[in-house]
Motif scaffolding. Sequence first.
Motif, PDB file in Angstrom:
ATOM      1  N   LYS A  52       4.536  -3.801  -6.389  1.00 29.43           N
ATOM      2  CA  LYS A  52       5.772  -3.580  -7.370  1.00 29.43           C
ATOM      3  C   LYS A  52       5.613  -1.700  -7.642  1.00 29.43           C
ATOM      4  O   LYS A  52       6.902  -0.849  -7.700  1.00 29.43           O
ATOM      5  N   LEU A  53       4.661  -1.511  -7.768  1.00 29.72           N
ATOM      6  CA  LEU A  53       4.487   0.276  -8.176  1.00 29.72           C
ATOM      7  C   LEU A  53       5.027   1.008  -6.676  1.00 29.72           C
ATOM      8  O   LEU A  53       5.677   1.900  -6.300  1.00 29.72           O
ATOM      9  N   CYS A  54       4.295   0.530  -5.508  1.00 29.49           N
ATOM     10  CA  CYS A  54       5.218   1.045  -4.087  1.00 29.49           C
ATOM     11  C   CYS A  54       6.333   0.464  -3.539  1.00 29.49           C
ATOM     12  O   CYS A  54       6.814   0.969  -2.335  1.00 29.49           O
ATOM     13  N   SER A  55       7.286  -0.586  -3.863  1.00 31.23           N
ATOM     14  CA  SER A  55       8.497  -1.439  -4.109  1.00 31.23           C
ATOM     15  C   SER A  55       7.509  -1.702  -2.488  1.00 31.23           C
ATOM     16  O   SER A  55       8.789  -1.040  -0.846  1.00 31.23           O
ATOM     17  N   VAL A  56       6.285  -2.768  -1.764  1.00 32.40           N
ATOM     18  CA  VAL A  56       6.334  -3.314  -0.949  1.00 32.40           C
ATOM     19  C   VAL A  56       6.081  -4.583  -1.321  1.00 32.40           C
ATOM     20  O   VAL A  56       6.185  -5.356  -2.617  1.00 32.40           O
ATOM     21  N   SER A  57       5.713  -5.734  -0.365  1.00 28.64           N
ATOM     22  CA  SER A  57       5.603  -6.916  -0.625  1.00 28.64           C
ATOM     23  C   SER A  57       4.219  -7.437  -1.264  1.00 28.64           C
ATOM     24  O   SER A  57       3.273  -5.748  -0.265  1.00 28.64           O
ATOM     25  N   ARG A  58       3.362  -8.142  -1.286  1.00 30.27           N
ATOM     26  CA  ARG A  58       2.148  -8.470  -1.880  1.00 30.27           C
ATOM     27  C   ARG A  58       1.311  -8.611  -0.657  1.00 30.27           C
ATOM     28  O   ARG A  58       0.100  -8.418  -0.816  1.00 30.27           O
ATOM     29  N   PRO A  59       2.171  -9.335   0.593  1.00 24.97           N
ATOM     30  CA  PRO A  59       1.046  -9.764   1.530  1.00 24.97           C
ATOM     31  C   PRO A  59       0.736  -8.078   2.372  1.00 24.97           C
ATOM     32  O   PRO A  59      -0.578  -8.012   2.757  1.00 24.97           O
ATOM     33  N   PHE A  60       1.606  -7.385   2.299  1.00 24.50           N
ATOM     34  CA  PHE A  60       1.002  -5.790   2.616  1.00 24.50           C
ATOM     35  C   PHE A  60       0.044  -5.286   2.338  1.00 24.50           C
ATOM     36  O   PHE A  60      -0.749  -4.917   2.435  1.00 24.50           O
ATOM     37  N   VAL A  61      -0.284  -4.843   0.708  1.00 24.54           N
ATOM     38  CA  VAL A  61      -1.099  -4.371  -0.340  1.00 24.54           C
ATOM     39  C   VAL A  61      -2.555  -5.186   0.569  1.00 24.54           C
ATOM     40  O   VAL A  61      -3.195  -4.395   0.786  1.00 24.54           O
ATOM     41  N   SER A  62      -2.275  -6.428   0.034  1.00 25.01           N
ATOM     42  CA  SER A  62      -3.745  -7.302   0.438  1.00 25.01           C
ATOM     43  C   SER A  62      -4.324  -7.463   1.535  1.00 25.01           C
ATOM     44  O   SER A  62      -5.794  -7.004   1.865  1.00 25.01           O
ATOM     45  N   ASN A  63      -2.722  -6.749   2.723  1.00 25.73           N
ATOM     46  CA  ASN A  63      -3.616  -6.601   4.097  1.00 25.73           C
ATOM     47  C   ASN A  63      -3.783  -5.249   4.236  1.00 25.73           C
ATOM     48  O   ASN A  63      -5.584  -5.033   4.671  1.00 25.73           O
ATOM     49  N   LEU A  64      -3.504  -3.886   3.590  1.00 28.15           N
ATOM     50  CA  LEU A  64      -3.844  -2.768   3.875  1.00 28.15           C
ATOM     51  C   LEU A  64      -6.055  -3.163   2.895  1.00 28.15           C
ATOM     52  O   LEU A  64      -6.037  -2.322   3.775  1.00 28.15           O
ATOM     53  N   ARG A  65      -5.612  -3.352   1.487  1.00 25.65           N
ATOM     54  CA  ARG A  65      -6.229  -3.452   0.830  1.00 25.65           C
ATOM     55  C   ARG A  65      -7.735  -3.945   1.942  1.00 25.65           C
ATOM     56  O   ARG A  65      -8.801  -2.966   1.438  1.00 25.65           O
ATOM     57  N   GLU A  66      -7.838  -5.206   2.459  1.00 28.47           N
ATOM     58  CA  GLU A  66      -8.837  -5.537   2.936  1.00 28.47           C
ATOM     59  C   GLU A  66      -9.571  -4.479   4.624  1.00 28.47           C
ATOM     60  O   GLU A  66     -10.483  -4.602   5.057  1.00 28.47           O
ATOM     61  N   THR A  67      -8.231  -4.035   5.071  1.00 28.37           N
ATOM     62  CA  THR A  67      -8.068  -3.368   5.698  1.00 28.37           C
ATOM     63  C   THR A  67      -9.288  -1.737   5.597  1.00 28.37           C
ATOM     64  O   THR A  67     -10.172  -1.619   6.292  1.00 28.37           O
ATOM     65  N   LEU A  68      -8.783  -1.049   4.401  1.00 23.26           N
ATOM     66  CA  LEU A  68      -9.265  -0.920   4.399  1.00 23.26           C
ATOM     67  C   LEU A  68     -10.607  -0.514   3.785  1.00 23.26           C
ATOM     68  O   LEU A  68     -11.792   0.042   3.958  1.00 23.26           O
ATOM     69  N   GLU A  69     -11.423  -2.037   2.538  1.00 24.70           N
ATOM     70  CA  GLU A  69     -12.270  -1.807   2.519  1.00 24.70           C
ATOM     71  C   GLU A  69     -13.402  -2.102   3.573  1.00 24.70           C
ATOM     72  O   GLU A  69     -14.199  -1.557   3.884  1.00 24.70           O
ATOM     73  N   VAL A  70     -12.888  -3.154   4.422  1.00 24.37           N
ATOM     74  CA  VAL A  70     -13.697  -3.080   6.184  1.00 24.37           C
ATOM     75  C   VAL A  70     -13.594  -2.214   6.656  1.00 24.37           C
ATOM     76  O   VAL A  70     -15.416  -1.038   7.174  1.00 24.37           O
ATOM     77  N   GLU A  71     -12.833  -1.265   6.723  1.00 21.97           N
ATOM     78  CA  GLU A  71     -13.273   0.473   7.342  1.00 21.97           C
ATOM     79  C   GLU A  71     -14.571   1.444   6.358  1.00 21.97           C
ATOM     80  O   GLU A  71     -14.367   2.272   6.856  1.00 21.97           O
ATOM     81  N   GLY A  72     -14.642   0.777   5.168  1.00 16.04           N
ATOM     82  CA  GLY A  72     -15.462   1.604   4.457  1.00 16.04           C
ATOM     83  C   GLY A  72     -14.120   3.164   3.672  1.00 16.04           C
ATOM     84  O   GLY A  72     -14.900   3.644   2.784  1.00 16.04           O
TER      85      GLY A  72
END
Length: 78
Positions: A52-72
């Motif tokens: 909501k803050l970034c005006s994007v979809s929740r799955p978009f945030v979820s996928n990016l969060r997971e990617t950034l966590e995996v990449e450290g």
Amino acid sequence: MRPGSLRDAVCYSLSANARHGLRRTREDKRRAVQRALEDQEWRLWTDARIAKLCSVSRPFVSNLRETLEVEGQIPIEI
């Protein structure tokens, strides 16, 4: 010009141009979400709230969060 702090300006910038002007590219959206996820306070928010803050979809945030966590690039929050 808008009154407020630097943090207020960053918060506003995360969804700037989402509703008017040129359409944001996927990379524009990615940068906004990544900026939010790199923030110590905002990364503790739910994916839905960040979306909501970034005006994007929740799955978009979820996928990016997971990617950034995996990449450290951001810590894994429990």
